[in-house]
Design a protein around this motif. Structure first.
Motif, PDB file in Angstrom:
ATOM      1  N   UNK A  94      27.777   6.759  18.451  1.00  0.00           N
ATOM      2  CA  UNK A  94      28.607   6.511  19.627  1.00  0.00           C
ATOM      3  C   UNK A  94      28.402   7.636  20.620  1.00  0.00           C
ATOM      4  N   UNK A  95      28.504   7.284  21.873  1.00  0.00           N
ATOM      5  CA  UNK A  95      28.297   8.263  22.934  1.00  0.00           C
ATOM      6  C   UNK A  95      29.471   9.231  22.965  1.00  0.00           C
ATOM      7  N   UNK A  96      29.153  10.515  22.991  1.00  0.00           N
ATOM      8  CA  UNK A  96      30.186  11.543  23.064  1.00  0.00           C
ATOM      9  C   UNK A  96      30.759  11.552  24.483  1.00  0.00           C
ATOM     10  N   UNK A  97      32.079  11.676  24.557  1.00  0.00           N
ATOM     11  CA  UNK A  97      32.724  11.693  25.870  1.00  0.00           C
ATOM     12  C   UNK A  97      32.424  13.003  26.580  1.00  0.00           C
ATOM     13  N   UNK A  98      32.138  12.873  27.846  1.00  0.00           N
ATOM     14  CA  UNK A  98      31.842  14.053  28.661  1.00  0.00           C
ATOM     15  C   UNK A  98      33.066  14.439  29.485  1.00  0.00           C
ATOM     16  N   UNK A  99      32.957  15.584  30.136  1.00  0.00           N
ATOM     17  CA  UNK A  99      34.034  16.027  31.023  1.00  0.00           C
ATOM     18  C   UNK A  99      34.295  14.980  32.107  1.00  0.00           C
TER      19      UNK A  99
ATOM     20  N   UNK B 115      36.356  12.177  30.737  1.00  0.00           N
ATOM     21  CA  UNK B 115      37.755  12.594  30.651  1.00  0.00           C
ATOM     22  C   UNK B 115      38.396  12.651  32.045  1.00  0.00           C
ATOM     23  N   UNK B 116      37.612  13.078  33.044  1.00  0.00           N
ATOM     24  CA  UNK B 116      38.136  13.106  34.415  1.00  0.00           C
ATOM     25  C   UNK B 116      38.585  11.710  34.850  1.00  0.00           C
ATOM     26  N   UNK B 117      37.780  10.696  34.525  1.00  0.00           N
ATOM     27  CA  UNK B 117      38.129   9.314  34.879  1.00  0.00           C
ATOM     28  C   UNK B 117      39.425   8.885  34.175  1.00  0.00           C
ATOM     29  N   UNK B 118      39.538   9.202  32.879  1.00  0.00           N
ATOM     30  CA  UNK B 118      40.747   8.860  32.129  1.00  0.00           C
ATOM     31  C   UNK B 118      41.966   9.596  32.682  1.00  0.00           C
ATOM     32  N   UNK B 119      41.767  10.860  33.032  1.00  0.00           N
ATOM     33  CA  UNK B 119      42.864  11.667  33.588  1.00  0.00           C
ATOM     34  C   UNK B 119      43.316  11.095  34.926  1.00  0.00           C
TER      35      UNK B 119
ATOM     36  N   UNK C 294      46.965   9.700  35.707  1.00  0.00           N
ATOM     37  CA  UNK C 294      47.757  10.253  36.813  1.00  0.00           C
ATOM     38  C   UNK C 294      48.204   9.149  37.770  1.00  0.00           C
ATOM     39  N   UNK C 295      47.315   8.200  38.031  1.00  0.00           N
ATOM     40  CA  UNK C 295      47.656   7.093  38.931  1.00  0.00           C
ATOM     41  C   UNK C 295      48.795   6.255  38.340  1.00  0.00           C
ATOM     42  N   UNK C 296      48.712   6.004  37.049  1.00  0.00           N
ATOM     43  CA  UNK C 296      49.769   5.251  36.375  1.00  0.00           C
ATOM     44  C   UNK C 296      51.086   6.018  36.411  1.00  0.00           C
TER      45      UNK C 296
ATOM     46  N   UNK D  33      52.353  13.738  28.122  1.00  0.00           N
ATOM     47  CA  UNK D  33      51.759  14.183  26.848  1.00  0.00           C
ATOM     48  C   UNK D  33      50.290  13.774  26.785  1.00  0.00           C
ATOM     49  N   UNK D  34      50.029  12.529  27.207  1.00  0.00           N
ATOM     50  CA  UNK D  34      48.654  12.027  27.184  1.00  0.00           C
ATOM     51  C   UNK D  34      47.767  12.854  28.129  1.00  0.00           C
ATOM     52  N   UNK D  35      48.292  13.184  29.307  1.00  0.00           N
ATOM     53  CA  UNK D  35      47.529  14.008  30.248  1.00  0.00           C
ATOM     54  C   UNK D  35      47.210  15.376  29.660  1.00  0.00           C
ATOM     55  N   UNK D  36      48.190  15.950  29.012  1.00  0.00           N
ATOM     56  CA  UNK D  36      47.994  17.262  28.380  1.00  0.00           C
ATOM     57  C   UNK D  36      46.903  17.172  27.310  1.00  0.00           C
ATOM     58  N   UNK D  37      46.972  16.122  26.513  1.00  0.00           N
ATOM     59  CA  UNK D  37      45.976  15.913  25.464  1.00  0.00           C
ATOM     60  C   UNK D  37      44.584  15.701  26.058  1.00  0.00           C
ATOM     61  N   UNK D  38      44.499  14.888  27.092  1.00  0.00           N
ATOM     62  CA  UNK D  38      43.198  14.634  27.723  1.00  0.00           C
ATOM     63  C   UNK D  38      42.621  15.913  28.330  1.00  0.00           C
ATOM     64  N   UNK D  39      43.469  16.687  28.973  1.00  0.00           N
ATOM     65  CA  UNK D  39      42.992  17.950  29.552  1.00  0.00           C
ATOM     66  C   UNK D  39      42.499  18.900  28.466  1.00  0.00           C
TER      67      UNK D  39
END
Length: 146
Positions: A3-8, A11-15, A19-21, A116-122
């Motif tokens: 599986x492809x390793x997630x890049x910064x 994570x920026x896209x997920x963050x 944030x938008x949500x 919490x999710x944002x903190x984890x993603x960061x």
């Protein structure tokens, strides 16, 4: 197949999406709080403007000075009707206020979860590789295989 390793950047896209949500939920929360405050204010105004004057107005037998006139019975019926309607209205307003407050509580909880999710993603982003690092690694891997 690995599986492809997630890049910064991943994570920026997920963050950004998180944030938008969160911003959308905070907007909703703010609107509900405003509406609740407005509802409470209008309820107070209605009670002050309609119920209080009627309840203070004494009809025959309720005070030392009886209200006299041909419409005594009709006035008593109207007073009773208004009191009954205001009581029903008060019950409905209380229910609505309770439902709005419940929605506010649910939104606050959802916002906390997103924080919490944002903190984890960061945190995960800090240890994630940069997209350039992975592409350099992939090109060096393919050169070694040849």
């Amino acid at each position: 197949m690995a599986t492809k390793e997630k890049t910064k950047q991943d994570f920026d896209k997920e963050i950004d999406a998180c944030k938008a949500k969160k911003d959308a939920l905070e907007g909703l929360l703010s609107k509900l709080e405003e509406l609740l405050q407005e509802l409470e204010s209008k309820d107070g105004e209605l009670r002050e403007g309609a119920l209080d004057p009627i309840s203070r107005y004494k009809l025959g037998g309720e005070s030392g000075e009886d209200w006299l006139g041909l419409n005594f019975t009709k006035a008593g019926e109207n007073k009773t009707t208004i009191n009954t309607n205001m009581s029903n209205y008060g019950s409905q307003i209380s229910t609505l206020e309770s439902e709005i407050q419940e929605a506010i509580n649910e939104l606050e909880e959802a916002i906390k979860e997103l924080e919490k999710e944002l903190k984890s993603l960061n945190h995960k982003k800090e240890s994630a590789p940069d997209e350039n690092d992975i592409s350099e690694s992939d090109s060096s891997d393919s050169e070694e295989k040849e």
